[in-house]
Design an enzyme around this catalytic site. Structure first.
Site, PDB file in Angstrom:
ATOM      1  CG  HIS A 178     -28.822 -44.360  34.377  1.00 17.65           C
ATOM      2  ND1 HIS A 178     -27.581 -43.830  34.112  1.00 17.65           N
ATOM      3  CD2 HIS A 178     -28.759 -44.845  35.650  1.00 17.65           C
ATOM      4  CE1 HIS A 178     -26.803 -43.993  35.185  1.00 17.65           C
ATOM      5  NE2 HIS A 178     -27.498 -44.589  36.129  1.00 17.65           N
TER       6      HIS A 178
ATOM      7  CG  ASP B 218     -19.464 -39.801  33.422  1.00 21.02           C
ATOM      8  OD1 ASP B 218     -20.372 -40.357  34.069  1.00 21.02           O
ATOM      9  OD2 ASP B 218     -18.364 -39.473  33.936  1.00 21.02           O
TER      10      ASP B 218
ATOM     11  CG  LEU C 115     -23.829 -45.790  12.665  1.00 21.85           C
ATOM     12  CD1 LEU C 115     -22.456 -45.169  12.857  1.00 21.85           C
ATOM     13  CD2 LEU C 115     -24.898 -44.839  13.224  1.00 21.85           C
TER      14      LEU C 115
HETATM   15  C1  IPE Z   1     -17.661 -44.563  32.744  1.00 21.88           C
HETATM   16  O1  IPE Z   1     -18.340 -43.701  33.595  1.00 21.88           O
HETATM   17  C2  IPE Z   1     -18.554 -45.668  32.300  1.00 21.88           C
HETATM   18  C3  IPE Z   1     -19.700 -45.276  31.480  1.00 21.88           C
HETATM   19  C4  IPE Z   1     -20.034 -44.094  31.085  1.00 21.88           C
HETATM   20  C5  IPE Z   1     -20.534 -46.369  31.063  1.00 21.88           C
HETATM   21  P1  IPE Z   1     -18.244 -43.809  35.177  1.00 21.88           P
HETATM   22  O2  IPE Z   1     -19.055 -42.709  35.716  1.00 21.88           O
HETATM   23  O3  IPE Z   1     -18.579 -45.181  35.609  1.00 21.88           O
HETATM   24  O4  IPE Z   1     -16.688 -43.593  35.417  1.00 21.88           O
HETATM   25  P2  IPE Z   1     -15.908 -43.085  36.697  1.00 21.88           P
HETATM   26  O5  IPE Z   1     -16.391 -43.891  37.853  1.00 21.88           O
HETATM   27  O6  IPE Z   1     -16.237 -41.646  36.845  1.00 21.88           O
HETATM   28  O7  IPE Z   1     -14.484 -43.316  36.354  1.00 21.88           O
HETATM   29  C1  IPE Z   2     -23.036 -42.462  33.116  1.00 27.99           C
HETATM   30  O1  IPE Z   2     -23.604 -41.651  34.086  1.00 27.99           O
HETATM   31  C2  IPE Z   2     -23.820 -43.732  32.909  1.00 27.99           C
HETATM   32  C3  IPE Z   2     -23.193 -44.938  33.457  1.00 27.99           C
HETATM   33  C4  IPE Z   2     -22.024 -44.995  34.031  1.00 27.99           C
HETATM   34  C5  IPE Z   2     -23.939 -46.152  33.346  1.00 27.99           C
HETATM   35  P1  IPE Z   2     -23.260 -41.802  35.620  1.00 27.99           P
HETATM   36  O2  IPE Z   2     -24.256 -42.704  36.255  1.00 27.99           O
HETATM   37  O3  IPE Z   2     -21.855 -42.196  35.826  1.00 27.99           O
HETATM   38  O4  IPE Z   2     -23.501 -40.323  36.122  1.00 27.99           O
HETATM   39  P2  IPE Z   2     -22.628 -39.531  37.172  1.00 27.99           P
HETATM   40  O5  IPE Z   2     -21.215 -39.586  36.698  1.00 27.99           O
HETATM   41  O6  IPE Z   2     -22.800 -40.224  38.489  1.00 27.99           O
HETATM   42  O7  IPE Z   2     -23.191 -38.157  37.159  1.00 27.99           O
HETATM   43 MG    MG Z   3     -20.128 -41.138  35.988  1.00 25.78          MG
END
Ligand code: IPE
Ligand code: IPE
Ligand code: MG
Length: 234
Positions: free
Chosen positions: A30, A13, A124
């Site tokens: 990303h 995240d 793995l």
């Molecule tokens: C969880 O992250 C999903 C992934 C990392 C793929 P999100 O950023 O979507 O989660 P919330 O919205 O903070 O719960």
């Molecule tokens: C995690 O990063 C990747 C996915 C959920 C696909 P985020 O896109 O949630 O990044 P933040 O949380 O908005 O910084």
């Molecule tokens: Mg996020």
């Protein structure tokens, strides 16, 4: 390092906030996240960790703006269509969990191909959770189990925790020992709710694109120092 986890599950995240901080677009965040993932997969291979599960896209992430969703699908497709020789050479077997039928056809094809090409990997198991939601997984497992009960394949008194786990998509994986979430959030976000029952939890404020080998080492060190009691007395 002693007491290495057998299975690590990571919520990758913070790509968006990382990008914003650099004045970049979310999609660039990303893309940078993919580089971290590639490096952590390599490192797990070197350390001899046999199972790594990465949360790449949640069932809730479909609610994001269309451009971001489509961009993410493209990034995942590119990642999975990349030259797989390094994965094969290092004995990595790629698997996925999640509702793949919701994904664009080109991504579904890329997933089938990489899983097929790497199927003999023995070192793995890399499981990518794509369009994954734990409640959906548990609901589907319940439907399939109920069907087997109605078809007299399973007797109600034979439903045990182990049998139920066989209906989950993670049926061939041990439960995660260590769960890592980056970016300072303290929540599960619908990830492996059943499977994480006894995982050790580790959260770090580091955004996923900045998460490198040293950060992974810190998580492993913390894990090695934990006393896992599983309900027994210390
Ligand atoms: C969880 O992250 C999903 C992934 C990392 C793929 P999100 O950023 O979507 O989660 P919330 O919205 O903070 O719960
Ligand atoms: C995690 O990063 C990747 C996915 C959920 C696909 P985020 O896109 O949630 O990044 P933040 O949380 O908005 O910084
Ligand atoms: Mg996020």
């Amino acid at each position: 390092m002693h007491t290495l986890p057998e299975h690590i599950a990571i919520i990758m995240d913070g790509n968006g906030r990382w990008a914003q901080r650099q004045g970049l677009s979310r999609l660039e965040g990303h893309r940078a996240g993919v580089d971290s993932a590639t490096e952590i997969v390599r490192y797990c291979g070197e350390l001899g960790i046999p199972y790594l599960t990465l949360y790449a896209f949640s069932s809730e992430n479909w609610k994001r703006p269309k451009d971001e969703v489509l961009g993410l699908m493209g990034i995942l497709r590119d990642y999975l269509s990349r030259d797989s020789s390094e994965l094969i050479e290092k004995g990595v077997r790629v698997k996925t969990i999640g509702s793949l039928e919701r994904l664009p056809k080109a991504l579904q094809t890329a997933i089938l191909k990489i899983c097929d090409k790497t199927q003999h990997g023995k070192k793995l198991t890399l499981t990518l959770a794509i369009s994954y939601g734990s409640r959906a997984e548990i609901t589907r497992a319940t439907q399939n189990l109920a069907r087997d009960v109605l078809n007299h394949k399973v007797a109600i008194e034979n439903i045990t925790e182990n049998l139920f786990a066989q209906y989950l998509e993670t049926r061939n994986l041990p439960d995660p020992d260590l769960w890592i979430r980056t970016s300072g959030e303290f929540r599960l976000s619908n990830f492996l709710l059943w499977q994480l029952s006894y995982a050790e939890l580790y959260m770090t404020p580091v955004f996923w694109p900045d998460f490198k080998r040293a950060d992974f080492d810190a998580a492993l060190k913390e894990f090695a120092g934990r006393q896992r009691r599983f309900g027994k007395s210390s």
